[in-house]
Design a protein around this motif. Structure first.
Motif, PDB file in Angstrom:
ATOM      1  N   HIS A  52       0.812  -1.216   0.000  1.00  0.00           N
ATOM      2  CA  HIS A  52       0.000   0.000   0.000  1.00  0.00           C
ATOM      3  C   HIS A  52       0.847   1.269   0.000  1.00  0.00           C
ATOM      4  N   HIS A  53       2.150   1.128   0.185  1.00  0.00           N
ATOM      5  CA  HIS A  53       3.038   2.285   0.113  1.00  0.00           C
ATOM      6  C   HIS A  53       3.544   2.531  -1.311  1.00  0.00           C
ATOM      7  N   THR A  54       3.178   1.673  -2.241  1.00  0.00           N
ATOM      8  CA  THR A  54       3.575   1.864  -3.634  1.00  0.00           C
ATOM      9  C   THR A  54       2.455   2.562  -4.395  1.00  0.00           C
ATOM     10  N   ALA A  55       2.826   3.277  -5.440  1.00  0.00           N
ATOM     11  CA  ALA A  55       1.830   3.957  -6.270  1.00  0.00           C
ATOM     12  C   ALA A  55       1.103   2.928  -7.133  1.00  0.00           C
ATOM     13  N   LEU A  56      -0.213   2.974  -7.110  1.00  0.00           N
ATOM     14  CA  LEU A  56      -1.041   2.037  -7.858  1.00  0.00           C
ATOM     15  C   LEU A  56      -1.834   2.772  -8.932  1.00  0.00           C
ATOM     16  N   ALA A  57      -2.153   2.064  -9.993  1.00  0.00           N
ATOM     17  CA  ALA A  57      -3.049   2.577 -11.025  1.00  0.00           C
ATOM     18  C   ALA A  57      -4.459   2.063 -10.743  1.00  0.00           C
ATOM     19  N   SER A  58      -5.443   2.589 -11.482  1.00  0.00           N
ATOM     20  CA  SER A  58      -6.821   2.145 -11.279  1.00  0.00           C
ATOM     21  C   SER A  58      -7.586   2.262 -12.590  1.00  0.00           C
ATOM     22  N   VAL A 140      -8.733  -2.741  -9.577  1.00  0.00           N
ATOM     23  CA  VAL A 140     -10.003  -2.895 -10.290  1.00  0.00           C
ATOM     24  C   VAL A 140     -10.995  -3.518  -9.317  1.00  0.00           C
ATOM     25  N   PHE A 141     -12.055  -2.803  -9.001  1.00  0.00           N
ATOM     26  CA  PHE A 141     -13.072  -3.336  -8.100  1.00  0.00           C
ATOM     27  C   PHE A 141     -13.925  -4.330  -8.878  1.00  0.00           C
ATOM     28  N   ASN A 142     -13.929  -5.587  -8.428  1.00  0.00           N
ATOM     29  CA  ASN A 142     -14.574  -6.695  -9.137  1.00  0.00           C
ATOM     30  C   ASN A 142     -13.891  -6.899 -10.489  1.00  0.00           C
ATOM     31  N   ALA A 143     -12.613  -7.195 -10.419  1.00  0.00           N
ATOM     32  CA  ALA A 143     -11.783  -7.320 -11.620  1.00  0.00           C
ATOM     33  C   ALA A 143     -12.294  -8.379 -12.580  1.00  0.00           C
ATOM     34  N   ALA A 144     -12.891  -9.440 -12.063  1.00  0.00           N
ATOM     35  CA  ALA A 144     -13.365 -10.508 -12.944  1.00  0.00           C
ATOM     36  C   ALA A 144     -14.372  -9.989 -13.959  1.00  0.00           C
ATOM     37  N   ASP A 171      -7.733  -6.127  -6.186  1.00  0.00           N
ATOM     38  CA  ASP A 171      -9.193  -6.104  -6.291  1.00  0.00           C
ATOM     39  C   ASP A 171      -9.797  -5.927  -4.896  1.00  0.00           C
ATOM     40  N   PRO A 172     -10.193  -4.693  -4.537  1.00  0.00           N
ATOM     41  CA  PRO A 172     -10.754  -4.471  -3.198  1.00  0.00           C
ATOM     42  C   PRO A 172     -11.998  -5.299  -2.914  1.00  0.00           C
ATOM     43  N   TYR A 173     -12.754  -5.626  -3.948  1.00  0.00           N
ATOM     44  CA  TYR A 173     -13.947  -6.451  -3.769  1.00  0.00           C
ATOM     45  C   TYR A 173     -13.571  -7.829  -3.228  1.00  0.00           C
ATOM     46  N   VAL A 174     -12.559  -8.430  -3.821  1.00  0.00           N
ATOM     47  CA  VAL A 174     -12.120  -9.766  -3.413  1.00  0.00           C
ATOM     48  C   VAL A 174     -11.371  -9.710  -2.082  1.00  0.00           C
ATOM     49  N   ILE A 175     -10.509  -8.713  -1.920  1.00  0.00           N
ATOM     50  CA  ILE A 175      -9.749  -8.605  -0.674  1.00  0.00           C
ATOM     51  C   ILE A 175     -10.688  -8.385   0.504  1.00  0.00           C
ATOM     52  N   ASP A 176     -11.695  -7.545   0.304  1.00  0.00           N
ATOM     53  CA  ASP A 176     -12.668  -7.302   1.373  1.00  0.00           C
ATOM     54  C   ASP A 176     -13.349  -8.603   1.782  1.00  0.00           C
ATOM     55  N   TRP A 177     -13.680  -9.440   0.802  1.00  0.00           N
ATOM     56  CA  TRP A 177     -14.283 -10.727   1.154  1.00  0.00           C
ATOM     57  C   TRP A 177     -13.277 -11.584   1.921  1.00  0.00           C
ATOM     58  N   GLY A 178     -12.018 -11.544   1.500  1.00  0.00           N
ATOM     59  CA  GLY A 178     -11.006 -12.327   2.189  1.00  0.00           C
ATOM     60  C   GLY A 178     -10.854 -11.928   3.644  1.00  0.00           C
ATOM     61  N   ILE A 179     -11.076 -10.651   3.936  1.00  0.00           N
ATOM     62  CA  ILE A 179     -10.972 -10.162   5.311  1.00  0.00           C
ATOM     63  C   ILE A 179     -12.225 -10.489   6.107  1.00  0.00           C
ATOM     64  N   ALA A 210     -13.241   4.721 -10.163  1.00  0.00           N
ATOM     65  CA  ALA A 210     -11.833   4.313 -10.171  1.00  0.00           C
ATOM     66  C   ALA A 210     -11.071   4.962  -9.024  1.00  0.00           C
ATOM     67  N   ARG A 211     -11.357   6.231  -8.754  1.00  0.00           N
ATOM     68  CA  ARG A 211     -10.701   6.902  -7.628  1.00  0.00           C
ATOM     69  C   ARG A 211     -11.063   6.228  -6.313  1.00  0.00           C
ATOM     70  N   ALA A 212     -12.351   5.959  -6.130  1.00  0.00           N
ATOM     71  CA  ALA A 212     -12.796   5.341  -4.882  1.00  0.00           C
ATOM     72  C   ALA A 212     -12.182   3.958  -4.709  1.00  0.00           C
ATOM     73  N   ALA A 213     -12.152   3.165  -5.781  1.00  0.00           N
ATOM     74  CA  ALA A 213     -11.594   1.815  -5.687  1.00  0.00           C
ATOM     75  C   ALA A 213     -10.134   1.859  -5.251  1.00  0.00           C
ATOM     76  N   ARG A 214      -9.368   2.767  -5.840  1.00  0.00           N
ATOM     77  CA  ARG A 214      -7.951   2.860  -5.465  1.00  0.00           C
ATOM     78  C   ARG A 214      -7.790   3.317  -4.015  1.00  0.00           C
ATOM     79  N   ASN A 215      -8.592   4.279  -3.596  1.00  0.00           N
ATOM     80  CA  ASN A 215      -8.492   4.750  -2.214  1.00  0.00           C
ATOM     81  C   ASN A 215      -8.911   3.673  -1.220  1.00  0.00           C
ATOM     82  N   ILE A 216      -9.891   2.856  -1.596  1.00  0.00           N
ATOM     83  CA  ILE A 216     -10.265   1.724  -0.743  1.00  0.00           C
ATOM     84  C   ILE A 216      -9.096   0.755  -0.620  1.00  0.00           C
TER      85      ILE A 216
END
Length: 280
Positions: A52-58, A140-144, A171-179, A210-216
């Motif tokens: 999370h300390h690296t710059a990410l694209a969205s 990508v939120f819900n990358a699939a 993928d915040p959608y998948v990671i959120d489920w993992g948590i 896209a902004r919200a997904a990256r910030n999440i």
């Protein structure tokens, strides 16, 4: 999380909860109502190391529907890791269903004169490939859904495919489920943004989403050290496992109620065996 549709008792403290006065949590077939006092919150931010300390694209698309193999991209937002944002409209060459237009506001009339898919999507694909070459993670939120649609569009218009096997996806959608293992109820982009207190001021606009997904994604990393630990390559492996678990969880419910099943192996791209004929 979403407001409860029916009055009931808080499953945590037995306080009476009126309609829309609490929140709905749980999983399909096992929903629970809780009062706002008992509403779960994410852990505090930490100063631990991680991706999370690296710059990410969205990336985000608005589309004609919900089938990534047969529906079409109407607009896109590309947020790179260097602070630049690119967005555009696409004339899909097919009618836009009224129900889809109600969601994102993109109509046939609004897209008259917009670039054709082959031209616009060639730029999107080149942008994705550049991220791959530089090893930049793509949120990508819900990358699939979005990535499968991009692959289908590339096939449809005879465009080169990105080097999918080397793409690093967050993928915040998948990671959120993992948590949370689905325990916090419906988790669409608006739900997860609200949970992590991330601004989403114009939902279903590609750039805003896209902004919200990256910030999440960043918030998840800062608040969950065990998820943030390691390189993005390790996170990819964990997301494959989490997605499979989410799919199996859904399928257990879907089999009981006669709903369509998800493919446990369908992340970050839906498997195409037997489905290629739907890309037309």
């Amino acid at each position: 999380m979403r407001a409860n549709k029916y009055a009931g008792m808080c499953s945590e403290c037995d306080t009476a909860v009126g309609i829309a006065a609490g929140q709905l949590i749980g999983i399909p077939g096992n929903w629970r109502t809780i009062c706002l006092t008992c509403s779960p919150t994410p852990p505090p931010r930490g100063d631990h190391p991680g991706w999370h300390h690296t710059a990410l694209a969205s990336l985000d698309f608005e589309t004609t529907g919900v089938d990534p193999l047969s529906d079409r991209v109407l607009s896109y937002a590309l947020l790179d890791d260097r602070g630049h944002e690119f967005s555009g409209l696409i004339n899909p060459g097919v009618p836009i269903p009224a129900e889809s237009a109600k969601v994102h506001g993109l109509t046939d009339e609004a897209l008259v004169g917009a670039p054709v898919p082959a031209d616009a999507l060639a730029e999107v694909i080149a942008w994705v490939q550049d991220l791959i070459e530089r090893g930049v993670g793509l949120v990508v939120f819900n990358a699939a859904y979005d990535l499968t649609m991009l692959r289908a569009e590339a096939s449809r218009w005879g465009l080169p495919q990105p080097d999918w096997d080397r793409l690093l996806v967050v993928d915040p959608y998948v990671i959120d489920w993992g948590i949370e293992r689905g325990g916090l109820g419906p988790r669409r982009l608006t739900d997860v943004a609200a949970y992590y207190d991330v601004l989403l001021d114009n939902a279903h606009d590609a750039t805003a989403d896209a902004r919200a997904a990256r910030n999440i994604a960043y918030e998840i990393g800062f608040r969950h050290p065990s998820v943030a630990a390691g390189e993005l390559e390790n996170l990819m492996i964990r997301q494959v496992v989490w997605y499979a678990g989410r799919a199996e969880d859904w399928n257990h419910y879907a089999r009981r109620v006669g709903r369509s099943l998800d493919d446990p192996a369908g992340w970050p791209l839906v498997q195409v065996d037997g489905a290629a004929e739907r890309i037309a």
